[in-house]
Design a protein around this motif. Structure first.
Motif, PDB file in Angstrom:
ATOM      1  N   ASN A   1       6.973   0.734   0.800  1.00 33.53           N
ATOM      2  CA  ASN A   1       7.189   2.139   0.433  1.00 33.53           C
ATOM      3  C   ASN A   1       7.914   2.908   1.532  1.00 33.53           C
ATOM      4  O   ASN A   1       8.785   3.740   1.241  1.00 33.53           O
ATOM      5  CB  ASN A   1       5.853   2.812   0.109  1.00 33.53           C
ATOM      6  N   ASP A   2       7.562   2.626   2.793  1.00 32.37           N
ATOM      7  CA  ASP A   2       8.243   3.300   3.894  1.00 32.37           C
ATOM      8  C   ASP A   2       9.729   2.969   3.905  1.00 32.37           C
ATOM      9  O   ASP A   2      10.579   3.858   4.095  1.00 32.37           O
ATOM     10  CB  ASP A   2       7.614   2.892   5.226  1.00 32.37           C
TER      11      ASP A   2
ATOM     12  N   ALA B   1       0.844  -1.208   0.000  1.00 26.89           N
ATOM     13  CA  ALA B   1       0.000   0.000   0.000  1.00 26.89           C
ATOM     14  C   ALA B   1       0.872   1.247   0.000  1.00 26.89           C
ATOM     15  O   ALA B   1       2.076   1.200   0.253  1.00 26.89           O
ATOM     16  CB  ALA B   1      -0.930  -0.019   1.207  1.00 26.89           C
ATOM     17  N   SER B   2       0.257   2.377  -0.300  1.00 35.55           N
ATOM     18  CA  SER B   2       1.017   3.632  -0.358  1.00 35.55           C
ATOM     19  C   SER B   2       1.691   3.962   0.972  1.00 35.55           C
ATOM     20  O   SER B   2       2.751   4.580   1.009  1.00 35.55           O
ATOM     21  CB  SER B   2       0.093   4.783  -0.769  1.00 35.55           C
ATOM     22  N   ASP B   3       1.063   3.543   2.084  1.00 32.57           N
ATOM     23  CA  ASP B   3       1.660   3.755   3.401  1.00 32.57           C
ATOM     24  C   ASP B   3       2.152   2.440   4.004  1.00 32.57           C
ATOM     25  O   ASP B   3       2.309   2.335   5.227  1.00 32.57           O
ATOM     26  CB  ASP B   3       0.656   4.410   4.351  1.00 32.57           C
TER      27      ASP B   3
ATOM     28  N   SER C   1      -1.503  -0.661  -8.669  1.00 31.01           N
ATOM     29  CA  SER C   1      -2.319   0.163  -9.551  1.00 31.01           C
ATOM     30  C   SER C   1      -1.663   0.379 -10.911  1.00 31.01           C
ATOM     31  O   SER C   1      -2.250   1.026 -11.766  1.00 31.01           O
ATOM     32  CB  SER C   1      -2.597   1.528  -8.897  1.00 31.01           C
ATOM     33  N   GLU C   2      -0.470  -0.157 -11.098  1.00 32.17           N
ATOM     34  CA  GLU C   2       0.231  -0.039 -12.374  1.00 32.17           C
ATOM     35  C   GLU C   2       0.551  -1.434 -12.899  1.00 32.17           C
ATOM     36  O   GLU C   2       1.170  -2.243 -12.199  1.00 32.17           O
ATOM     37  CB  GLU C   2       1.511   0.783 -12.208  1.00 32.17           C
TER      38      GLU C   2
ATOM     39  N   GLN D   1       8.595   9.384  -3.611  1.00 29.20           N
ATOM     40  CA  GLN D   1       7.199   9.316  -3.245  1.00 29.20           C
ATOM     41  C   GLN D   1       6.723   7.870  -3.372  1.00 29.20           C
ATOM     42  O   GLN D   1       7.335   7.068  -4.077  1.00 29.20           O
ATOM     43  CB  GLN D   1       6.358  10.223  -4.157  1.00 29.20           C
ATOM     44  N   PRO D   2       5.650   7.517  -2.654  1.00 25.56           N
ATOM     45  CA  PRO D   2       5.187   6.124  -2.675  1.00 25.56           C
ATOM     46  C   PRO D   2       4.829   5.655  -4.077  1.00 25.56           C
ATOM     47  O   PRO D   2       4.336   6.417  -4.911  1.00 25.56           O
ATOM     48  CB  PRO D   2       3.948   6.162  -1.764  1.00 25.56           C
ATOM     49  N   ILE D   3       5.102   4.387  -4.341  1.00 29.56           N
ATOM     50  CA  ILE D   3       4.775   3.754  -5.619  1.00 29.56           C
ATOM     51  C   ILE D   3       3.471   2.985  -5.457  1.00 29.56           C
ATOM     52  O   ILE D   3       3.291   2.240  -4.487  1.00 29.56           O
ATOM     53  CB  ILE D   3       5.902   2.801  -6.071  1.00 29.56           C
ATOM     54  N   MET D   4       2.581   3.138  -6.401  1.00 24.66           N
ATOM     55  CA  MET D   4       1.311   2.415  -6.382  1.00 24.66           C
ATOM     56  C   MET D   4       1.533   1.051  -7.062  1.00 24.66           C
ATOM     57  O   MET D   4       1.278   0.875  -8.248  1.00 24.66           O
ATOM     58  CB  MET D   4       0.228   3.229  -7.088  1.00 24.66           C
ATOM     59  N   TRP D   5       2.034   0.105  -6.288  1.00 22.04           N
ATOM     60  CA  TRP D   5       2.448  -1.180  -6.840  1.00 22.04           C
ATOM     61  C   TRP D   5       1.294  -1.940  -7.490  1.00 22.04           C
ATOM     62  O   TRP D   5       1.477  -2.591  -8.530  1.00 22.04           O
ATOM     63  CB  TRP D   5       3.056  -2.037  -5.730  1.00 22.04           C
TER      64      TRP D   5
END
Length: 321
Positions: A159-160, A153-155, A176-177, A170-174
């Motif tokens: 990503n952290d 997730a973004s958080d 969603s792409e 910035q966070p990657i939308m794993w």
């Protein structure tokens, strides 16, 4: 007295065969084994061969309310639709891509982990690492995909961690792409199954003659040289057998992980043949199309299994000559 010397002719391994014929006496001696095999044979007939009768639906416009004689036969209509439909070609691409990724990553990581575990001399640490590595195998894909989705997730933790290491800004939308989806599926399979897949390799390594390692020590080989020249050749037969079995399931890329992690944003990369059959076949009552998709998978699997087995046999014969 003249001495007559007889020269033994070399035996061609291809012509060696067992001359022991099957007789009623042998069958009588082995009757206990035959009796034990009857339940297994009945299970295979009932659940593997009798359902093949259902393949006839692929050549019909099957309607559940009609009897067999009332069905409309359409020949290869549904197969023609599959091979000309853009959606099916897309899911075939996805299935092959994810299956090959899982095959390569699964084989290499399991063999590497088995080699590393084999080099651990302290049994406590060896068993601890092995236990931790194969515990995820006992988790269902529902739980695994939940952990993966939360971690990506973004958080999430991935990503952290990457942001704290200053690898990303910035966070990657794993999820969603689409370009990340195949990699996510491959990494999920590795995390869940790598420990379990090492068990059979460790068992094969345990059967290697210790004298071979002692001879390698005398020749001055280090650990990596012993892995390459002793351990890997010692488990080569196991690797080949498992590879042949895996190639036979080349279209089994999975269903649960793609169905649970997939969404509308990555549908062009996440759908597999199983999801296609569920979505456009069973869900819409088109059982003939669903059966045609299943037949296609079975035919490809059998063909790949026979081809892999034939290739391995030919390579083995060439080494004997």
């Amino acid at each position: 007295m003249e001495e007559i010397a007889t020269v033994a002719k070399p035996v061609n391994p291809k012509k060696q065969h067992n001359n022991k014929r099957l007789t009623w006496a042998i069958i009588k001696d082995q009757r206990q084994l035959i009796y034990m095999s009857v339940p297994l044979l009945a299970y295979i007939i009932v659940f593997a061969y009798l359902p093949v009768w259902g393949w006839t639906m692929a050549f019909q416009d099957y309607k559940p309310a009609r009897s067999f004689s009332q069905q409309d036969w359409v020949g290869f209509k549904h197969f023609q639709f599959l091979f000309t439909d853009d959606n099916f070609l897309r899911v075939l691409r996805n299935t092959l891509a994810m299956s090959i990724i899982n095959l390569i990553l699964g084989f290499t990581t399991a063999i590497v982990l088995a080699l590393l575990l084999n080099e651990i001399k302290k049994m406590f640490w060896k068993r601890t690492v092995q236990t931790i590595s194969y515990l995820p195998h006992f988790l269902s894909w529902i739980i695994v995909t939940g952990i993966v989705a939360t971690s990506l997730a973004s958080d999430g933790i991935i990503n952290d961690l990457l942001m704290k290491l200053h690898l990303i800004d910035q966070p990657i939308m794993w999820l969603s792409e689409g370009k990340y989806f195949w990699g996510v599926v491959g990494a999920s399979h590795v995390w869940k199954e790598v420990g379990w897949n090492t068990i059979i390799y460790l068992a094969a390594m345990a059967s290697i003659d210790p004298a071979l390692y002692e001879a390698a020590d005398i020749d001055g080989a280090n650990r990596y040289q012993k892995m390459w020249n002793v351990t890997l050749p010692g488990i080569k037969a196991t690797i080949v057998i498992l590879l042949i079995m895996s190639i036979g399931h080349i279209l089994e890329a999975g269903f649960e992980v793609q169905y649970l992690l997939g969404n509308g944003l990555v549908v062009d990369w996440s759908e597999t043949i199983d999801i296609f059959v569920l979505k456009y076949g069973i869900a819409q009552g088109n059982y003939s199309l669903a059966t045609a998709g299943g037949i296609f998978k079975s035919v490809v699997s059998i063909t790949m299994l026979l081809f892999a087995n034939w290739t391995a046999k030919r390579l083995g014969e060439e080494r004997l000559l």
